[in-house]
Design an enzyme around this catalytic site. Structure first.
Site, PDB file in Angstrom:
ATOM      1  N   ALA A  64      20.825  11.895  -5.724  1.00  0.00           N
ATOM      2  CA  ALA A  64      21.573  11.081  -6.676  1.00  0.00           C
ATOM      3  C   ALA A  64      22.126   9.877  -5.925  1.00  0.00           C
ATOM      4  O   ALA A  64      22.275   9.916  -4.699  1.00  0.00           O
ATOM      5  CB  ALA A  64      22.713  11.896  -7.249  1.00  0.00           C
ATOM      6  N   GLY A 108      19.391  15.836  -5.235  1.00  0.00           N
ATOM      7  CA  GLY A 108      18.774  15.763  -6.567  1.00  0.00           C
ATOM      8  C   GLY A 108      17.289  15.439  -6.503  1.00  0.00           C
ATOM      9  O   GLY A 108      16.545  15.741  -7.435  1.00  0.00           O
ATOM     10  N   GLU A 111      15.756  18.688  -6.075  1.00  0.00           N
ATOM     11  CA  GLU A 111      15.945  19.440  -7.334  1.00  0.00           C
ATOM     12  C   GLU A 111      14.942  18.999  -8.394  1.00  0.00           C
ATOM     13  O   GLU A 111      14.376  19.819  -9.115  1.00  0.00           O
ATOM     14  CB  GLU A 111      17.385  19.258  -7.828  1.00  0.00           C
ATOM     15  CG  GLU A 111      18.364  19.983  -6.902  1.00  0.00           C
ATOM     16  CD  GLU A 111      19.811  19.803  -7.292  1.00  0.00           C
ATOM     17  OE1 GLU A 111      20.257  18.642  -7.342  1.00  0.00           O
ATOM     18  OE2 GLU A 111      20.493  20.801  -7.543  1.00  0.00           O
ATOM     19  N   GLU A 131      23.970  18.213  -0.081  1.00  0.00           N
ATOM     20  CA  GLU A 131      25.204  18.004  -0.856  1.00  0.00           C
ATOM     21  C   GLU A 131      26.443  18.500  -0.124  1.00  0.00           C
ATOM     22  O   GLU A 131      27.510  17.895  -0.174  1.00  0.00           O
ATOM     23  CB  GLU A 131      25.112  18.726  -2.218  1.00  0.00           C
ATOM     24  CG  GLU A 131      24.168  18.096  -3.212  1.00  0.00           C
ATOM     25  CD  GLU A 131      22.742  18.597  -3.105  1.00  0.00           C
ATOM     26  OE1 GLU A 131      22.365  19.172  -2.066  1.00  0.00           O
ATOM     27  OE2 GLU A 131      21.987  18.387  -4.070  1.00  0.00           O
TER      28      GLU A 131
END
Ligand code: CO8
Length: 257
Positions: A64, A108, A111, A131
């Site tokens: 992200a 992300g 992910e 993260e």
């Protein structure tokens, strides 16, 4: 679209995150664009398989957009689920999606790659869930999908240390399907996409759905639905054509029904 490009080559849709200066990290707008693009591709009858990749440079997707995080308010689970709709869109799409991993595949980024059905990575790629390094945890399916793919021990190692692993290690863990030289990544991915695109789309859709059940349902329920989907395929025109073509020693001509 501002942050991504979408192309179609034969029956293959190619979606590229195009923010190389930011290592293809995804801001909110990019995530929305990706969700819309994959929804459209899934409905597009000309497309049988899609590929997700990052614009050339250092990264597939470096997660992200952390810079945007500082301005974002995520008030509850609903807000977050909506913001990360793209992972559900990909995982629940009827057609297969291949992640073509060409560099950093982090947070992300990993992910979204794990929401895809197949992952093919270049040797220079690095994968991880960093993260924890910024005091958060994976929130777009990482704790669940990584654990399913590599087992609890390896998943907790990556998530708690925030370490990155090489593409080769990821392959040995079952996190990526194939690893290749950087310059061969596109050819190899297109070859696999084409191989799947040439099958019966009717059967491919049901095969994906059935495999997903193994992860998302109990074995008893999964086997029950698998049998139903098998019968649908067996009785379809493509099923009959495929069996006939095998016996007649020729290439099948699938119609998608
Ligand atoms: N977000 C924003 N900008 C980024 C990001 C990112 N994730 N990654 C890299 N960049 C930017 C850098 O800030 C830098 O910008 P600038 O030139 O303006 O300083 C540029 O990209 C190039 O990066 P580096 O100079 O850092 O390149 P290096 O080769 O030195 O390092 C790394 C590459 C190791 C990938 C490093 O950039 C890095 O650690 N990036 C962060 C990776 C990361 O932590 N990703 C996870 C983010 S959190 C997340 O994804 C959670 C998702 C689920 C939450 C759901 C909430 C709604």
């Amino acid at each position: 679209m501002k942050n991504i490009t979408v192309e179609k080559k034969n029956q293959i849709g190619i979606v590229t995150v195009n923010r190389p200066k930011e290592l293809n990290s995804m801001n909110s707008e990019t995530r929305k664009e990706l969700a819309t693009a994959f929804e459209k591709l899934d409905k597009d009858e000309e497309v049988h398989v899609s590929i997700l990749t990052g614009a050339p440079g250092k990264a597939f997707i470096a997660g992200a957009d952390i810079k945007e995080f500082s301005k974002m308010k995520i008030k509850d689970r609903k807000t977050m689920k909506e913001d990360w709709r793209v992972t559900d869109v990909i995982a629940n799409s009827a057609k297969p999606v291949i992640a073509m991993i060409n560099g950093f595949c982090l947070g992300g980024g990993l992910e979204i790659a794990m929401a895809c059905d197949l992952r093919i990575a270049s040797k220079n790629s690095k994968l991880g869930q960093p993260e924890i390094n910024i005091g958060i945890i994976p929130g777009a399916g990482g704790t669940q999908r990584l654990t399913k793919l590599v087992g609890e021990g390896r998943s907790i190692e990556l998530i708690l240390t925030g370490n990155m692993i090489s593409a080769e290690k990821a392959e040995s863990w079952g996190l990526v399907n194939l690893v290749t030289e950087e310059e061969e990544l596109e050819d190899l991915t297109m070859k696999m996409a084409k191989q799947i695109a040439d099958k019966s789309p009717f059967a491919v859709e049901r095969a994906k759905k059935s495999v997903k059940l193994a992860s998302n349902n109990s074995m008893v329920e999964g086997l029950r639905i698998e049998q139903e989907l098998f019968v649908e395929c067996f009785n379809s025109n493509d099923g009959k054509e495929g069996i006939k073509a095998f016996i007649e020693k020729r290439k099948p001509e699938f119609q998608g029904n």
